[in-house]
Enzyme design. Structure first.
Site, PDB file in Angstrom:
ATOM      1  N   LYS A 258       0.861  -1.183   0.000  1.00 54.43           N
ATOM      2  CA  LYS A 258       0.000   0.000   0.000  1.00 54.43           C
ATOM      3  C   LYS A 258       0.896   1.231   0.000  1.00 54.43           C
ATOM      4  O   LYS A 258       1.880   1.287   0.728  1.00 54.43           O
ATOM      5  CB  LYS A 258      -0.908   0.042   1.240  1.00 54.43           C
ATOM      6  CG  LYS A 258      -1.520  -1.283   1.624  1.00 54.43           C
ATOM      7  CD  LYS A 258      -2.462  -1.827   0.577  1.00 54.43           C
ATOM      8  CE  LYS A 258      -3.067  -3.136   1.066  1.00 54.43           C
ATOM      9  NZ  LYS A 258      -3.541  -3.980  -0.008  1.00 54.43           N
ATOM     10  N   ASP A 259       0.530   2.211  -0.794  1.00 54.90           N
ATOM     11  CA  ASP A 259       1.455   3.310  -0.961  1.00 54.90           C
ATOM     12  C   ASP A 259       1.226   4.435   0.028  1.00 54.90           C
ATOM     13  O   ASP A 259       0.449   4.329   0.974  1.00 54.90           O
ATOM     14  CB  ASP A 259       1.404   3.828  -2.401  1.00 54.90           C
ATOM     15  CG  ASP A 259       2.739   4.380  -2.845  1.00 54.90           C
ATOM     16  OD1 ASP A 259       3.373   3.759  -3.703  1.00 54.90           O
ATOM     17  OD2 ASP A 259       3.142   5.432  -2.345  1.00 54.90           O
TER      18      ASP A 259
END
Length: 718
Positions: A258-259
């Site tokens: 997940k960024d």
């Protein structure tokens, strides 16, 4: 259907296009271009003909929430940050064990395994321990070792014979060597002895505890927990946690990356760590929380998820009327969106990833290396200067000293060229495999997007047509969990590749999109009989990701794939070189749905005045409301992180590449937030939906707003 004007990049499909484009421009002759825009990668069409409206995506990072959906369909939330009653007992190994035994025999055996100098170093550190001067003992580094199997044997030797010492592997003096580092085992997580000095005082990297035998056998060796993070990417968050625990990143496992610019919750596993030890970190972690602990037998690997649950708030919504907003939201829920690969798939820098993929497929090794190393538009000055320095001087050592460590591909190429000058193919193979393969997959995605646009343009979005590909009735969708290294990183700071862009993507984009895709053997072309019987609907239509085991539609959409590739001097049926990993004909291929409907879709129109206040509770907010005194007393999680939310309006999901990750725990403070009129009531649209693996949430937002999802566009709105 709503079709935007066809730009010059689409001239490669000009036999199918009614517009009059500029002269053809193929990928082969592009050396640099501005930031990639949607039409450049085949994103043209919409499903509905409804008018769009204005809305700001990610004005605040908390406007974009992502909760992982595990393989059983459960949405992952942070619900409890307390450690359970421990059933695991960590067996401590004290350094005084060294004084209770004569290790002469073991040292002599060690001499037969390593260089004599290394045996002398080991004997010296044992003598220091015996003399009681543990507080002055520093780690020792053994001689460079080029043989991984030999290094494994050395690690195992220490585990079997010197349990009061621990080892890990560090980089050697040159690109192809590694060294084993040895230090005293500080005695487990409860040690407070002379050897447990702060790492900053030791001046070295954290050691890895993987492989330790000091663990009870009656429970799983992996601690699984839920990782909640704000405005940090997964690697950054785990790097901070790992630094505090004294373990290396490879000790952690996760299903999808997940960024940064989002609030996300996901599952993580770590090898042989106590829940109480992680729970104790919550008081020190900023913008990160951990909880929901349990012990499991197996660690997570990339791909072990069903998808993601998105909660997205579009702020500053302006439309002709509220009815326009409602009609668009209803249409998105009923009709879905075109399942394009989003812009993140192709990077956000001046050299798009599919361009690199095309040169690889043509076997132009030297040209590909140039694309990686040559100066680029829009990069930070320090990086530009390093690239220009190499182009002018060809000084590899000097360039490596200037390049920041996040330029993984460039550094790997240069290190290999230093060892093997002129061997450009070998230099490209030095790039971590999962990263280098993303370039080829990006080109496949580029072809797929163009074909999807032509399918919509020619045949619409409401029915199947003769020759369409569909998955066979009675066969379920294949779900393949494939292990992919976490070495997929943002390789240039601007070109954000999809392994790190997964907060906009549901699940992990594995090579050849092998998650939640249709089995090759289950696909068939629609016949006249199928159309008459009504066996298939538009939701069943798929298009291939080119490979050796896929079939193409039995209509003119197949020509889009072949003609577009041919104009780039690429054949989808024959390879011009024998390097299998850079050849489409050596890839299996797969299929991807052309249309995707959001699942469990909900929407709500909200009114707000203060743009600096969150409109949706995060997982941590919900916990804080139940335990305000214990969780929110110092305000650190929110006060320091949310102050900076509006400062970096960016859907490009880029990370801080100038050392912020090394410091990690603190976020910059700001006196100024979003510029807004506190007296003016504004409109927001809250959307909640689940997408299966490999689908891009930004493409759903694009269908709703009828506007670009590019970074530059949404910056202008803010």
């Amino acid at each position: 259907m709503w079709l935007k004007p066809v730009p010059s990049c689409f001239s490669m499909l000009k036999p199918y296009c009614s517009a009059s484009p500029p002269p053809p421009t193929t990928l082969k002759f592009i050396t640099a271009m501005k930031t990639t825009e949607e039409p450049d990668v085949g994103i043209f069409c919409y499903i509905s003909q409804l008018p769009g409206f204005r809305g700001i995506l990610k004005q605040r990072y908390s406007d974009f929430m992502v909760n992982e959906v595990d393989t059983e369909g459960n949405v992952v939330h942070l619900t409890n940050m307390d450690a359970p009653a421990e059933t695991v007992k960590e067996i401590e190994t004290k350094t005084h064990d060294a004084t209770s035994k004569d290790y002469t025999t073991e040292i002599e055996s060690f001499r037969s395994l390593v260089d004599p100098d290394d045996a002398e170093r080991l004997e010296a550190i044992i003598n220091q321990i015996n003399s009681g001067s543990e507080d002055s003992i520093l780690p020792i580094v053994l001689s460079p070792d080029y043989d991984k199997s030999h290094r494994t044997a050395v690690h195992n030797f220490f585990k079997e014979n010197f349990k009061f010492l621990v080892t890990d592997t560090v980089d050697g003096p040159d690109a192809s060597s590694k060294c084993i580092r040895v230090r005293i085992n500080s005695g487990g997580q409860n040690s407070r002895g002379r050897n447990s000095r702060k790492r900053k005082e030791r001046g070295d990297k954290p050691f890895d505890s993987r492989g330790s035998d000091d663990w009870s056998e009656n429970v799983g060796k992996f601690l699984r927990f839920h990782l909640y993070k704000e405005n940090k990417d997964t690697q950054e968050a785990l790097g901070i946690i790992g630094k505090m625990l004294g373990v290396q990143p490879r000790s952690f496992g996760f299903a999808g990356t997940k960024d940064k610019r989002a609030v996300t919750t996901q599952r993580v596993t770590v090898f042989k760590q106590l829940a109480s030890r992680l729970a104790a970190l919550n008081d020190r972690l900023i913008g990160i929380k951990v909880g929901d602990f349990c012990y499991v037998k197996e660690g997570l690997v990339l791909g072990q998820l069903m998808g993601n649950r998105f909660t997205i708030t579009l702020r500053g919504v302006v439309a002709d009327s509220e009815d326009t907003i409602k009609a668009s939201a209803i249409a998105l829920g009923k009709q879905g969106f075109i399942n394009y690969f989003g812009l993140q798939r192709f990077g956000s820098g001046s050299v798009p990833t599919h361009l690199i993929g095309a040169t690889l497929l043509r076997g132009e090794w030297k040209s590909t290396v140039s694309l990686f190393l040559d100066p680029r538009e829009g990069e930070k000055n320090a990086i530009t200067e390093a690239r220009e320095y190499y182009k002018e001087t060809n000084d590899i050592e000097g360039t490596l000293r200037q390049l920041p460590r996040h330029l993984v591909s460039e550094k790997a190429i240069l290190q290999c060229l230093k060892k093997c000058p002129g061997n450009y193919l070998q230099a490209l193979k030095a790039i971590p495999r999962t990263l280098r393969m993303m370039y080829v997959h990006s080109y496949q995605s580029y072809l797929w997007n163009h074909a999807a646009s032509m399918r919509v343009q020619k045949y619409g979005t409401d029915r199947v047509v003769l020759g369409d590909l569909v998955y066979c009735k009675g066969n379920e969708i294949e779900k393949v969990s494939e292990v992919v290294s976490s070495e997929c990183v943002d390789e240039n700071g601007n070109d954000t590749l999809d392994p790190i862009d997964l907060d906009d993507i549901s699940g992990t984009n594995l090579p050849e999109e092998r998650l939640n895709l249709v089995k090759v053997s289950c696909v068939q072309a629609v016949t006249a009989e199928d159309i008459l019987s009504g066996n298939y609907t538009i939701d069943d239509v798929v298009l291939p990701m080119p490979g050796s085991r896929v079939i193409f539609p039995e209509n003119d959409i197949a020509d889009v794939f072949h003609d577009l590739a041919k104009k780039d001097a690429i054949s989808l049926t024959d390879s011009v070189h024998n390097v299998k990993e850079f050849s489409i004909t050596s890839m299996t291929g797969s299929y991807r749905r052309v249309f995707q409907k959001p699942m469990d879709f909900e929407w709500e129109i909200l009114k707000y005045i203060d743009a600096n206040k969150p409109l949706v509770d995060t997982d941590f907010d919900k916990i804080a409301k139940t335990k305000p005194s214990s969780l929110n007393g110092d305000g650190r999680l929110h006060d320091k992180t949310k102050q900076s939310e509006c400062l970096d309006n960016d859907i490009g999901l880029q990370t801080d590449d100038n050392g912020a990750k090394a410091k990690g725990e603190e976020l910059p403070q700001a006196e100024f937030l979003c510029d807004t009129n506190p007296q003016e009531t504004q409109t927001a649209l809250k959307l909640s939906f689940t997408l299966p693996a490999s689908c891009y949430a930004t493409m759903a937002i694009r269908e709703l707003l009828k506007t670009s999802t590019s970074v530059a566009f949404h910056k202008t709105l803010n």
